[in-house]
Design a protein around this motif. Structure first.
Motif, short mmCIF file in Angstrom:
data_model
loop_
_atom_site.label_atom_id
_atom_site.label_comp_id
_atom_site.label_asym_id
_atom_site.label_seq_id
_atom_site.Cartn_x
_atom_site.Cartn_y
_atom_site.Cartn_z
N ALA A 138 0.49 -1.08 0.00
CA ALA A 138 0.06 0.12 -0.18
C ALA A 138 0.57 1.08 -0.54
O ALA A 138 1.86 1.20 0.69
CB ALA A 138 -0.54 0.32 1.01
N GLU A 139 0.44 1.80 -0.87
CA GLU A 139 1.92 3.32 -1.08
C GLU A 139 1.42 4.65 -2.10
O GLU A 139 -0.35 4.25 -2.65
CB GLU A 139 2.79 2.88 -1.55
N ILE A 140 0.85 5.72 -1.74
CA ILE A 140 1.07 6.65 -2.63
C ILE A 140 2.21 7.31 -3.62
O ILE A 140 3.38 7.47 -2.82
CB ILE A 140 0.11 7.63 -1.75
N MET A 141 1.77 7.37 -5.19
CA MET A 141 3.43 7.58 -5.35
C MET A 141 2.81 9.37 -5.92
O MET A 141 2.22 9.39 -6.57
CB MET A 141 3.55 7.13 -6.87
N VAL A 142 3.85 10.34 -5.98
CA VAL A 142 3.62 11.77 -5.86
C VAL A 142 4.74 11.90 -6.98
O VAL A 142 5.13 11.72 -6.75
CB VAL A 142 3.27 12.15 -4.83
N GLN A 143 4.72 13.11 -7.97
CA GLN A 143 5.05 13.36 -8.97
C GLN A 143 5.10 15.13 -8.61
O GLN A 143 4.21 15.49 -9.12
CB GLN A 143 4.75 13.20 -10.41
N LEU A 144 6.59 15.83 -8.73
CA LEU A 144 6.61 16.70 -8.81
C LEU A 144 7.07 17.30 -9.26
O LEU A 144 8.61 17.37 -10.03
CB LEU A 144 6.91 17.49 -6.76
N ASP A 145 6.59 18.78 -9.75
CA ASP A 145 8.00 19.79 -10.74
C ASP A 145 8.32 20.28 -10.26
O ASP A 145 9.18 20.04 -9.09
CB ASP A 145 6.92 20.58 -11.91
N SER A 146 9.60 20.74 -10.69
CA SER A 146 10.61 21.80 -10.64
C SER A 146 10.30 22.15 -9.24
O SER A 146 11.26 22.49 -8.47
CB SER A 146 11.61 22.21 -11.35
N ALA A 147 9.01 23.02 -9.26
CA ALA A 147 8.92 23.95 -8.63
C ALA A 147 7.86 24.02 -7.18
O ALA A 147 7.30 24.30 -6.36
CB ALA A 147 8.17 24.86 -9.22
N GLY A 148 8.32 22.34 -7.31
CA GLY A 148 7.57 21.35 -5.88
C GLY A 148 5.63 21.76 -5.82
O GLY A 148 4.80 21.17 -5.53
N GLY A 149 5.13 21.53 -7.58
CA GLY A 149 3.85 21.46 -7.66
C GLY A 149 3.55 19.71 -8.07
O GLY A 149 4.60 19.54 -8.31
N VAL A 150 2.06 19.81 -8.02
CA VAL A 150 2.13 18.27 -8.18
C VAL A 150 1.80 17.98 -9.01
O VAL A 150 0.56 19.01 -9.14
CB VAL A 150 1.06 17.42 -6.63
N LEU A 154 -1.07 8.87 -7.95
CA LEU A 154 -0.97 7.20 -7.69
C LEU A 154 -1.37 7.33 -6.54
O LEU A 154 -0.21 6.87 -5.81
CB LEU A 154 -0.21 6.81 -9.16
N SER A 155 -2.76 6.11 -6.44
CA SER A 155 -2.69 6.25 -5.22
C SER A 155 -3.59 4.25 -4.48
O SER A 155 -3.86 4.47 -6.04
CB SER A 155 -4.15 6.95 -4.33
N ASP A 156 -2.46 3.86 -4.55
CA ASP A 156 -3.04 2.44 -4.07
C ASP A 156 -3.22 1.93 -2.30
O ASP A 156 -1.98 1.78 -2.23
CB ASP A 156 -2.26 1.54 -4.95
N LEU A 157 -3.82 2.35 -1.62
CA LEU A 157 -3.83 2.10 -0.54
C LEU A 157 -4.85 0.95 0.01
O LEU A 157 -6.26 1.09 0.00
CB LEU A 157 -4.56 3.76 0.28
#
Length: 166
Positions: A138-150, A154-157
């Motif tokens: 169970a995890e969440i993967m978050v992709q951020l751009d270079s400025a820190g914006g999401v 992808l959520s599988d909890l």
């Protein structure tokens, strides 16, 4: 032996569907206010398409993607600060929007497990723990751009914690 192997795929499919149905009926449903709060953080001036959202049968977000050249605001983008610790930015974003992702139990926690930086983007994996015990897979993967914006989540909890909470 032939009878067992012939019926095994059907029995396995039936069992899986039954478990999914039971989980869906116990886990609760999305509060529309949680989703609206999350969508209000979208910054996409000039976007020609909406954000991409995939939800489970109870409405909780499984995938969230900003439109091209768009992002979801985080504390880093709001304060215009430098992205030094992507794990902290991810944690803050997911915690602030926990209801939209189905994290309803106070015993749930998300712990950073690994971070990759590639071509100016950070990919942070947050593993789920319940009452201090890591939930396998169970995890969440978050992709951020270079400025820190999401840019994407992808959520599988494990969402059905009602029996464990009592």
């Amino acid at each position: 032996m032939y009878v067992i192997s012939r019926w095994m795929p059907g029995a396995l499919l039936f069992s899986t569907c039954l478990l999914i149905t039971l989980q869906s009926s116990v886990a609760g449903t999305l509060d529309p206010e949680d989703l609206q709060t999350l969508l209000k953080t979208l910054e996409a001036p000039g976007a020609t398409e909406p954000p991409r959202i995939i939800q489970d049968s109870d409405g909780f977000i499984r995938f969230l993607g900003a439109p091209p050249d768009g992002y979801f605001e985080t504390i880093t983008t709001q304060t215009k600060s430098t992205l030094n610790h992507p794990e902290a930015v991810d944690q803050e974003f997911v915690d602030r929007n926990a209801g939209a992702f189905g994290l309803q139990s106070f015993q749930n926690a998300l712990d950073p497990s690994k971070t990759h930086v590639r071509e100016g983007r950070s990919y942070v994996h947050l593993k789920q723990a319940y009452a201090g015990v890591t939930v396998f897979g169970a995890e969440i993967m978050v992709q951020l751009d270079s400025a820190g914006g999401v840019r994407a989540v992808l959520s599988d909890l494990m969402l059905d914690t009602e029996r464990l909470d009592t």
